[in-house]
Design a protein around this motif. Structure first.
Motif, PDB file in Angstrom:
ATOM      1  N   LEU A 239       0.992  -1.072  -0.038  1.00 15.25           N
ATOM      2  CA  LEU A 239      -0.098   0.047  -0.053  1.00 15.25           C
ATOM      3  C   LEU A 239       0.857   1.200   0.061  1.00 15.25           C
ATOM      4  O   LEU A 239       1.658   1.393   0.763  1.00 15.25           O
ATOM      5  CB  LEU A 239      -0.801  -0.053   1.192  1.00 15.25           C
ATOM      6  CG  LEU A 239      -1.837  -1.298   1.265  1.00 15.25           C
ATOM      7  CD1 LEU A 239      -2.529  -1.195   2.818  1.00 15.25           C
ATOM      8  CD2 LEU A 239      -2.708  -1.092   0.082  1.00 15.25           C
ATOM      9  N   CYS A 240       1.072   2.132  -1.035  1.00 16.26           N
ATOM     10  CA  CYS A 240       1.844   3.245  -1.222  1.00 16.26           C
ATOM     11  C   CYS A 240       1.127   4.616  -1.302  1.00 16.26           C
ATOM     12  O   CYS A 240      -0.160   4.605  -1.491  1.00 16.26           O
ATOM     13  CB  CYS A 240       2.212   2.943  -2.743  1.00 16.26           C
ATOM     14  SG  CYS A 240       3.117   1.216  -2.950  1.00 16.26           S
ATOM     15  N   ASN A 241       1.824   5.509  -0.914  1.00 10.49           N
ATOM     16  CA  ASN A 241       1.323   7.050  -0.673  1.00 10.49           C
ATOM     17  C   ASN A 241       1.294   7.399  -2.334  1.00 10.49           C
ATOM     18  O   ASN A 241       1.761   6.831  -3.191  1.00 10.49           O
ATOM     19  CB  ASN A 241       2.056   7.734   0.017  1.00 10.49           C
ATOM     20  CG  ASN A 241       3.619   7.790  -0.125  1.00 10.49           C
ATOM     21  OD1 ASN A 241       4.056   7.491  -1.065  1.00 10.49           O
ATOM     22  ND2 ASN A 241       4.514   8.237   0.986  1.00 10.49           N
TER      23      ASN A 241
ATOM     24  N   ASP B 125      -4.131   4.398   8.642  1.00  4.03           N
ATOM     25  CA  ASP B 125      -3.774   5.236   7.598  1.00  4.03           C
ATOM     26  C   ASP B 125      -2.863   6.141   8.093  1.00  4.03           C
ATOM     27  O   ASP B 125      -3.186   6.727   9.450  1.00  4.03           O
ATOM     28  CB  ASP B 125      -4.779   5.737   6.617  1.00  4.03           C
ATOM     29  CG  ASP B 125      -4.262   6.442   5.463  1.00  4.03           C
ATOM     30  OD1 ASP B 125      -3.325   6.004   5.040  1.00  4.03           O
ATOM     31  OD2 ASP B 125      -5.273   7.136   4.719  1.00  4.03           O
TER      32      ASP B 125
ATOM     33  N   ALA C 202      -2.256   0.783  -4.487  1.00  2.29           N
ATOM     34  CA  ALA C 202      -1.673  -0.624  -4.087  1.00  2.29           C
ATOM     35  C   ALA C 202      -0.981  -1.371  -5.178  1.00  2.29           C
ATOM     36  O   ALA C 202      -1.648  -1.280  -6.558  1.00  2.29           O
ATOM     37  CB  ALA C 202      -2.883  -1.574  -3.497  1.00  2.29           C
TER      38      ALA C 202
ATOM     39  N   ILE D 111      -2.562   6.427   2.061  1.00  2.00           N
ATOM     40  CA  ILE D 111      -2.605   5.625   1.094  1.00  2.00           C
ATOM     41  C   ILE D 111      -3.413   5.917  -0.040  1.00  2.00           C
ATOM     42  O   ILE D 111      -4.454   6.815  -0.349  1.00  2.00           O
ATOM     43  CB  ILE D 111      -3.179   4.195   1.415  1.00  2.00           C
ATOM     44  CG1 ILE D 111      -2.401   3.776   2.762  1.00  2.00           C
ATOM     45  CG2 ILE D 111      -3.303   3.410   0.345  1.00  2.00           C
ATOM     46  CD1 ILE D 111      -3.254   2.442   3.367  1.00  2.00           C
TER      47      ILE D 111
END
Length: 244
Positions: free
Chosen positions: A124-126, A181, A190, A187
Motif C-alpha cells: 500500500l503506497c502513498n 492510515d 496498491a 494511502i
C-alpha cells in the motif's frame, strides 16, 4: 361617522380559545409548546445525523485488480490498483483500524491445481509511490481428491450444461489484519504481486473498517443508538429551555 361605527362594533375581542383575562389560553400555550418540542426534536435529529456523518467512516472500500501476466512466464503476475483520483486525496480515516484482503475467483483448471502453493504480496503506497504498509501471504487452492472432483462435476453437470454454474473456486486471502492510515502519508494506490501465473477470472482488493466502541454501536445498532442520542439531546435542550 367613525365614532358611531366604533361604538356600534364595540371593542375588538380575541376568541376565547386564544386569550383569557389572564393572558394566553391553555390551547395556545399547548400549541406553542408542541411547536417548540417539534423544533427541538428536529434539531436533535439533525445534530445526530451530522455527527454520524463526520464520525463514522465508510465501512467497505473495494476495487478491481487487473492482473498483468508476463509473456515469458518468468516474472511475477502484478497489478496496480488506484484508490483515489488525486495524489493528496484521503479516502481512509486516520483514527480507524482497517483490514485488507484480496478476493480471487479462479477456474478449477488442471494448471491451477498443479501450481500448488503461491505467494501473494501487497504494498500500500502513498502518492509518491513509497510503500506505507507491506504484506506477503501464502495461498493455495482447496485440495480435493480425484474422486471428489469427479463426483462434484457429476453433481453439477446439469447446471454446467445450462451455463448456470462455472467450475471455479473463490479464494479469500487476508493480507493485513490491522492497519491505520497515516495523516502525512495517506494511502493512494496498491501493488499486488503473485509469485506464480495463476489463472484468474477476476481479482478484488477489499479494505474493511474494523469498527469498535461507539462506532460499532452507531453502525451496527443504528436505530437504538440514534434513539438514545436523540433522547439525550432533547432532554438537555428541554432542561436549558426551562432554566432560561
Amino acid at each position: 361617522m367613525t365614532g358611531s361605527l366604533s361604538s356600534s362594533l364595540g371593542p375588538l375581542r380575541l376568541p376565547a380559545w386564544v386569550s383569557t383575562r389572564n393572558g394566553l389560553s391553555a390551547g395556545v400555550r399547548l400549541m406553542l409548546a408542541g411547536a417548540a418540542l417539534v423544533v427541538i426534536v428536529l434539531s436533535s435529529v439533525s445534530l445526530y445525523a451530522i455527527f454520524y456523518r463526520l464520525y463514522v467512516p465508510t465501512l467497505l472500500h473495494q476495487a478491481p485488480a487487473y492482473l498483468q501476466y508476463d509473456r515469458t512466464g518468468v516474472a511475477n503476475t502484478t497489478a496496480v490498483v488506484n484508490f483515489v483520483p488525486e495524489k493528496n486525496y484521503k479516502f481512509l480515516s486516520t483514527s480507524q483500524a482497517y483490514a485488507v484482503a484480496l478476493d480471487l475467483r479462479v477456474p478449477t483448471s488442471e494448471e491451477n491445481r498443479r501450481l500448488g502453493n503461491f505467494m501473494v504480496s501487497l504494498e500500500l503506497c502513498n502518492g509518491k509511490g513509497v510503500p506505507v504498509h507491506q504484506s506477503s501471504r501464502p495461498a493455495i487452492l482447496p485440495y480435493r481428491s480425484g474422486l471428489m472432483w469427479h463426483l462434484r462435476t457429476l453433481v453439477q453437470s446439469p447446471l454446467l450444461l445450462l451455463s448456470w454454474w462455472q467450475e471455479e473456486e473463490s479464494l479469500h486471502i487476508d493480507m493485513i489484519d490491522v492497519m491505520y492510515d497515516r495523516h502525512f502519508s495517506p494511502i493512494n494506490f496498491a501493488r499486488i504481486s503473485l509469485s506464480k501465473p495463476l489463472q484468474v477470472y477476476d481479482a478484488t482488493i477489499v479494505i474493511r473498517a474494523q469498527f469498535t466502541g461507539l462506532r460499532y454501536w452507531m453502525y451496527y445498532w443504528r436505530l437504538p443508538t440514534a434513539l438514545v442520542f436523540v433522547s439525550i439531546a432533547v432532554a438537555w435542550q428541554l432542561v436549558f429551555t426551562a432554566v432560561a
